[in-house]
Design an enzyme around this catalytic site. Structure first.
Site, short mmCIF file in Angstrom:
data_model
loop_
_atom_site.label_atom_id
_atom_site.label_comp_id
_atom_site.label_asym_id
_atom_site.label_seq_id
_atom_site.Cartn_x
_atom_site.Cartn_y
_atom_site.Cartn_z
N LYS A 81 0.83 -1.21 0.00
CA LYS A 81 0.00 0.00 0.00
C LYS A 81 0.87 1.26 0.00
CE LYS A 81 -2.31 -1.39 3.65
NZ LYS A 81 -1.81 -2.78 3.75
N THR A 82 1.91 1.28 0.81
CA THR A 82 2.80 2.44 0.83
C THR A 82 3.52 2.59 -0.50
OG1 THR A 82 3.11 2.24 3.22
CG2 THR A 82 4.74 3.52 2.01
N ASP A 126 -1.44 6.86 6.20
CA ASP A 126 -1.36 5.45 6.53
C ASP A 126 -2.21 5.16 7.77
OD1 ASP A 126 -0.55 2.85 6.26
OD2 ASP A 126 1.43 3.14 7.15
N THR A 175 -5.64 -1.30 7.00
CA THR A 175 -5.70 -2.75 7.11
C THR A 175 -7.07 -3.22 7.58
OG1 THR A 175 -4.81 -2.60 9.36
CG2 THR A 175 -3.23 -2.95 7.58
#
Length: 367
Positions: A81-82, A126, A175
């Site tokens: 994802k990052t 995030d 998540t």
């Protein structure tokens, strides 16, 4: 400055553009990180559906000459994802600002970040589901109208001053997408869910990364690491470095099948990718509680970990691979757990040998 030499702002965010534009540097950790992160969508392995959808969104935005819709990336940890957030900024040729939900506990924290964004800049949040509620409500308005209301003063004399923001793109990563409030989730124009990688995709990733790191590796060694990486590139990259270390100290400097097996056994990673915590959970279920069901808190105490650690670190993989069952009465061992541990399951209702029947009409397990 951050530990890797990046400029940190007063609001605790930092500009990660240098990671994309100029990933060079003398520090070994920075070199490793830069080498292992893909920089363009064409280099991003796996996740073909999300990559194709995201490529369409970004290309359309480039042709319009406007920032793309806000992007939400969800999925288990370690799937990229990052990396995708950095790729979005690179594809748009825009800087990226990185912060996290836990770092934004007040609306003022978010206002400081938003007010310093340049036009077209990418803001990566995030663990966005862990952002404080007042900050979430401010983010609603900023994402939709590119405006924030800064409150000056307290009580009856407080005044809200509207602050116009330049167009920007929010990339959120989570998540646990289910914890996002609906108003925030609906403001993302594109949502991509990242799933676990296949062993073939992980082998391709490891082959590329071994070349970039200058690691001499055989196909058999790469495949052995990929098969024990739980479908997660972050784990695969970590195991590659540990096998490299083992090969340099105890082997011939080559990541081959023998070195991979010996190194992974040394680091308690078995042939199915289960580590010490995973096996501890299964052994507690089978040996101490007769296969369950047993409550999560009790299971966590038995393995000496926090319930959140068991639930978020070990449980997803164990359930996905058929080693554990989640029931209304707690966690139970699936037949695969007994087989993996070389144990014989007991007979009786509620054990893994006779799982609780699921009533399709009622939509629940029969108790």
């Amino acid at each position: 400055m951050t530990d890797d030499g990046l400029e940190r702002h007063g609001d605790d965010s930092y500009d990660a553009t240098s990671r994309i534009v100029d990933p060079g540097g003398d520090a070994d950790e920075r070199r490793v990180e830069a080498a292992l992160r893909p920089r363009r969508l064409a280099e991003f392995p796996g996740q073909p559906r999300v990559s194709d959808q995201l490529a369409l969104v970004l290309e359309a935005a480039r042709r319009r000459g406007a920032p793309p819709d806000h992007v939400l990336l969800s999925g288990p940890p370690g799937l990229g994802k990052t990396s995708l957030a950095m790729i979005i900024a690179a594809e748009l040729e825009q800087p990226i600002r990185i912060t996290s939900g836990p770092a934004i506990q007040h609306a003022g924290d978010l206002a400081a970040i938003l007010s310093s964004l340049a036009e077209g800049e990418v803001l990566f949040l995030d663990e966005i589901h862990r952002m404080a509620r007042p900050a979430e409500e401010m983010l609603y308005l900023a994402m939709e109208d590119f405006r924030v209301d800064v409150v000056v003063g307290k009580g009856p004399g407080a005044t809200a001053i509207p602050l116009e923001l330049p167009p920007f793109t929010v990339v959120g990563a989570t998540t646990r997408a289910g914890l996002l409030p609906a108003p925030l989730r609906d403001r993302f124009g594109f949502t991509g869910h990242l799933d676990y990688y296949t062993a073939e995709d992980l082998s391709a990733i490891l082959t590329r990364n071994a070349d970039l790191l200058g690691v001499d590796a055989t196909r058999q060694g790469i495949d052995e690491i990929a098969g024990r990486s739980r479908g997660t590139p972050r784990i695969a990259n970590r195991l590659l470095r540990r096998v490299r270390d083992y090969a340099q100290v105890h082997g011939k400097g080559v990541v081959d099948h023998a070195a991979a097996r010996a190194a992974l056994e040394l680091f308690d990673v078995d042939a199915r990718g289960l580590d010490r915590l995973d096996r501890g959970v299964l052994e507690a279920l089978c040996k101490r509680f007769g296969g369950g069901p047993v409550g999560l808190s009790t299971l966590a105490v038995a393995v000496g970990e926090e319930p959140d650690t068991v639930e978020t670190v070990a449980e997803p993989y164990l359930v996905r691979e058929g080693y554990m069952i989640r029931t209304p009465r707690g966690r139970a061992a699936a037949p695969g757990a007994w087989e993996h541990l070389g144990l014989t399951p007991p007979d009786g209702p509620g054990t893994s040998a006779t799982p609780l029947p699921f009533d399709e009409g009622e939509g629940r397990f029969a108790l």
